[in-house]
Design a protein around this motif. Structure first.
Motif, PDB file in Angstrom:
ATOM      1  N   PHE A   1      60.545  54.468  43.020  1.00  0.00           N
ATOM      2  CA  PHE A   1      61.019  54.870  41.691  1.00  0.00           C
ATOM      3  C   PHE A   1      62.393  55.525  41.805  1.00  0.00           C
ATOM      4  O   PHE A   1      62.641  56.316  42.712  1.00  0.00           O
ATOM      5  CB  PHE A   1      60.034  55.851  41.062  1.00  0.00           C
ATOM      6  N   SER A   2      63.289  55.167  40.900  1.00  0.00           N
ATOM      7  CA  SER A   2      64.658  55.667  40.946  1.00  0.00           C
ATOM      8  C   SER A   2      65.171  55.888  39.531  1.00  0.00           C
ATOM      9  O   SER A   2      64.507  55.566  38.549  1.00  0.00           O
ATOM     10  CB  SER A   2      65.559  54.659  41.665  1.00  0.00           C
ATOM     11  N   ASN A   3      66.389  56.438  39.442  1.00  0.00           N
ATOM     12  CA  ASN A   3      67.001  56.637  38.130  1.00  0.00           C
ATOM     13  C   ASN A   3      67.179  55.324  37.391  1.00  0.00           C
ATOM     14  O   ASN A   3      67.009  55.247  36.171  1.00  0.00           O
ATOM     15  CB  ASN A   3      68.354  57.322  38.284  1.00  0.00           C
ATOM     16  N   SER A   4      67.550  54.293  38.118  1.00  0.00           N
ATOM     17  CA  SER A   4      67.738  52.994  37.481  1.00  0.00           C
ATOM     18  C   SER A   4      66.430  52.470  36.903  1.00  0.00           C
ATOM     19  O   SER A   4      66.389  51.937  35.793  1.00  0.00           O
ATOM     20  CB  SER A   4      68.314  51.993  38.493  1.00  0.00           C
ATOM     21  N   MET A   5      65.340  52.652  37.644  1.00  0.00           N
ATOM     22  CA  MET A   5      64.048  52.203  37.134  1.00  0.00           C
ATOM     23  C   MET A   5      63.601  53.083  35.964  1.00  0.00           C
ATOM     24  O   MET A   5      62.961  52.608  35.021  1.00  0.00           O
ATOM     25  CB  MET A   5      63.009  52.234  38.261  1.00  0.00           C
ATOM     26  N   LYS A   6      63.941  54.358  36.032  1.00  0.00           N
ATOM     27  CA  LYS A   6      63.565  55.260  34.944  1.00  0.00           C
ATOM     28  C   LYS A   6      64.133  54.775  33.622  1.00  0.00           C
ATOM     29  O   LYS A   6      63.451  54.776  32.599  1.00  0.00           O
ATOM     30  CB  LYS A   6      64.089  56.662  35.251  1.00  0.00           C
ATOM     31  N   ARG A   7      65.387  54.318  33.638  1.00  0.00           N
ATOM     32  CA  ARG A   7      66.009  53.876  32.394  1.00  0.00           C
ATOM     33  C   ARG A   7      65.646  52.441  32.049  1.00  0.00           C
ATOM     34  O   ARG A   7      66.035  51.936  31.005  1.00  0.00           O
ATOM     35  CB  ARG A   7      67.519  54.044  32.493  1.00  0.00           C
ATOM     36  N   ASN A   8      64.911  51.797  32.909  1.00  0.00           N
ATOM     37  CA  ASN A   8      64.426  50.449  32.613  1.00  0.00           C
ATOM     38  C   ASN A   8      62.919  50.485  32.321  1.00  0.00           C
ATOM     39  O   ASN A   8      62.257  49.464  32.345  1.00  0.00           O
ATOM     40  CB  ASN A   8      64.717  49.520  33.805  1.00  0.00           C
ATOM     41  N   THR A   9      62.419  51.711  32.086  1.00  0.00           N
ATOM     42  CA  THR A   9      60.987  51.907  31.847  1.00  0.00           C
ATOM     43  C   THR A   9      60.778  52.598  30.511  1.00  0.00           C
ATOM     44  O   THR A   9      61.494  53.540  30.178  1.00  0.00           O
ATOM     45  CB  THR A   9      60.374  52.764  32.973  1.00  0.00           C
TER      46      THR A   9
END
Length: 623
Positions: free
Chosen positions: A106-114
């Motif tokens: 989990f990363s910042n990029s995934m956070k904003r794609n979730t």
């Protein structure tokens, strides 16, 4: 500030999927979650013992793009905990196991794609449906979209979710009539759909809704999955119509999996291990009965045996195949961190100034009903008028009365802004957690928007109050003195507001913060220099941190000069020698010291409030 009205142009809705969408395969293996709980009992003389409780016990699974996974189970089975862990929002315990998104952590990029939709709809009640979604679009969509494209995207989501008929209705709450529960839930889902998330989590999206509304919401989610999204939800007791819309079903019992696979094959599986429904019934009801250890007319002592058998059969039949599938089916393609288009997610979607102006506009629209309430304005006007009448034309010959009025104003405007500010952050804690968890904005932009947004009412009301009281009470008839008194009052109001913000942010409990604030302000008032002039040395330090003390000093300096006199038994006496003024001092040096002290408090209290807000976070820190 951004205009939230829909553009009149005939521009087409932007194809957001081409810019932000990337299919996500979610894999989780042997997920274990433990928390420490305090043992109940009398612990006056003994230290409280902590016990470790296992919430999740080695849960595994995989969801691919185009699939809807429904997690079923009785209350306390760990559904919401697992969903929160998969969404990267679990904190306060010990999480073990492997959770990957296209093979990455989990990363910042995934956070904003979730997208993550909580069970309780966290929305501003006074905003309309359109305003709610447009403000979310302006904050969460990146600057690769124009403002018009963001508004068009919000309009598109409104149409897609069937919210057109209520788009101009306010959200409402239990005390304010607004949209229905189903419409409110669709607005919550719409907020997450705006960013076209590849991975969507929903906690009990049909809770409290009638079957028709629940069917409509799940149908929307099913259509999203057909467009390549990965949808994961918890659901308590779905109807049979809803159940057959789930591609995969996970059944949890006491933190352990007892079934994972296709929803249509669940009844067949349990029949193969000796548990068949006696009559035709909703498969979800049958599964929930089994998860509770209930089968046929078995007595309660057999419930534990049934659960034990279900877990044993799962371990022997399903788990080996699932583990093999997790090992064999890797995720092809470039790593998430290596894809140039995904690196956009690692940055904030909008600039700091954009976040500030949008949050400021939204905050003013939401809180104008509270800030400019007739009750609050009437309260100030009534108190100001009564004070003006009580001290009507109280000239310098009534010096003690004038000094008493000054200290009353100091005390009144120490309590009012502090109490009002205490409620600021506790009331918005849920919203702040929700939006910060999705990476919507920086904490600093939110904090500044709240500070700036509250200024008009915080400064207008004391100005009106002082204007009425000052001239009715015949304080020093000089515009310069009036403006100096007004500036001193506004300065003190901002400091008291900062104290309220700090207490509210530190405690996040309105009742506790109000009680503590009352005690602190009373101590400040008692040490302010009016009630007690000869304060014992061992407690005299309070006045050096007292807002009331420094404000009173500024007020005295604004009204009286070094050479001013007043009638006394000896004829004319110096105001500077009056008992309650002598220790305050009327010299310029004392005024400068008081102003500097209030300035330090003004900054320090707000920094303390900001630092306290940084603790509020249930996810990893954003870059």
């Amino acid at each position: 500030m951004p205009d939230i009205e829909a553009p009149t142009t005939n521009g087409s809705v932007p194809d957001i999927s081409q810019k932000r969408n990337r299919p996500v395969t979610l894999k989780f293996e042997d997920v274990v979650y433990k928390i420490k709980t305090k043992k109940q009992g009398l612990t006056i003389w003994k230290k409280v013992k902590e016990e470790e409780k296992i919430i999740l016990k080695g849960v595994s699974g995989m969801i691919e793009p185009g699939e809807v996974l429904a997690m079923l189970g009785p209350s306390g089975s760990g559904k919401t905990t697992l969903l929160t862990a998969l969404g990267g929002r679990l904190g306060g315990g010990k999480l073990q196991g492997t959770i990957t998104y296209n093979g990455d952590k989990f990363s910042n990029s995934m956070k904003r794609n979730t997208g993550f939709v909580t069970q309780d709809d966290v929305l501003y009640p006074h905003l309309t449906v359109t305003e709610t979604l447009v403000f979310t679009a302006l904050l969460r969509l990146p600057n690769s979209f124009t403002k018009q494209e963001k508004i068009l995207q919000a309009e598109s989501v409104i149409t897609q979710l069937g919210l057109t008929n209520c788009k101009d209705s306010i959200i409402g709450n239990t005390l304010l009539r607004g949209v229905s529960g189903g419409e409110r839930k669709r607005v919550s889902i719409g907020q997450e759909m705006l960013v076209n998330p590849s991975l969507l989590f929903l906690d009990e999206p049909t809770s409290g809704l009638d079957s028709t509304t629940a069917q409509r919401i799940v149908s929307c989610l099913w259509e999203l999955a057909n467009k390549g999204k990965t949808v994961v939800m918890t659901i308590h007791q779905p109807s049979s119509r809803l159940y057959y819309m789930f591609h995969k079903v996970m059944l949890l019992s006491e933190g352990s999996s007892v079934y994972y696979g296709k929803g249509s094959e669940a009844v067949k599986y349990f029949s193969s291990i000796g548990f068949s429904p006696a009559v035709a019934m909703n498969p979800a009801d049958f599964l929930l009965d089994l998860a509770n250890g209930v089968y046929s007319n078995e007595s309660t002592e057999h419930h534990a045996l049934i659960k034990s058998k279900l877990k044993s059969e799962y371990t022997n039949r399903i788990e080996p195949q699932l583990k093999a599938e997790l090992q064999e089916r890797g995720v092809s393609g470039q790593s998430q961190q290596d894809r140039p288009q995904d690196r956009e997610f690692g940055r904030w979607p909008t600039t700091w100034s954009q976040q500030l102006f949008v949050l400021l506009r939204r905050g003013v629209k939401e809180r104008r009903h509270e800030s400019f309430s007739g009750l609050r304005i009437a309260q100030i006007l009534i108190v100001a008028t009564i004070a003006g009448l009580l001290w009507y034309k109280s000239d310098i010959s009534h010096l003690q009365d004038q000094v008493g009025l000054l200290f009353f104003v100091v005390s009144f405007w120490g309590f009012v802004p502090m109490f009002h500010a205490i409620f600021t952050f506790p009331q918005e804690r849920m919203m702040l957690q929700k939006e910060r968890s999705s990476g919507t904005y920086r904490l600093s932009s939110y904090f500044m928007s709240r500070i700036v947004g509250d200024l008009p009412m915080e400064l207008v009301l004391p100005t009106i109050f002082l204007t009425i009281t000052y001239w009715m009470a015949s304080l020093k008839p000089s515009l310069l003195s009036f403006f100096f008194t007004l500036l001193s009052l506004l300065f003190a109001v901002l400091v008291s507001q900062g104290l309220g913000l700090a207490l509210g942010a530190l405690l996040m409990d309105q009742k506790t913060a109000t009680t503590l604030g009352s005690v602190i302000m009373l101590c400040f008032m008692l040490a302010g220099g009016f009630f007690v002039q000869n304060v014992p040395k061992f407690i005299a330090w309070i006045k050096y941190v007292s807002i009331s003390h420094y404000t009173f000093k500024l007020f005295v300096g604004s009204q009286y000069g070094v050479r001013d006199t007043y009638p006394c038994s000896e004829g004319q006496c110096l105001v500077a020698d009056f008992p309650s003024i002598k220790q305050m001092g009327v010299g310029l040096e004392g005024q400068i010291v008081a102003a500097l002290a209030l300035g330090v408090m003004l900054v320090a209290y707000r920094l303390l409030a900001y630092a306290a807000l940084m603790r509020i976070g249930v996810t990893k820190k954003l870059s």
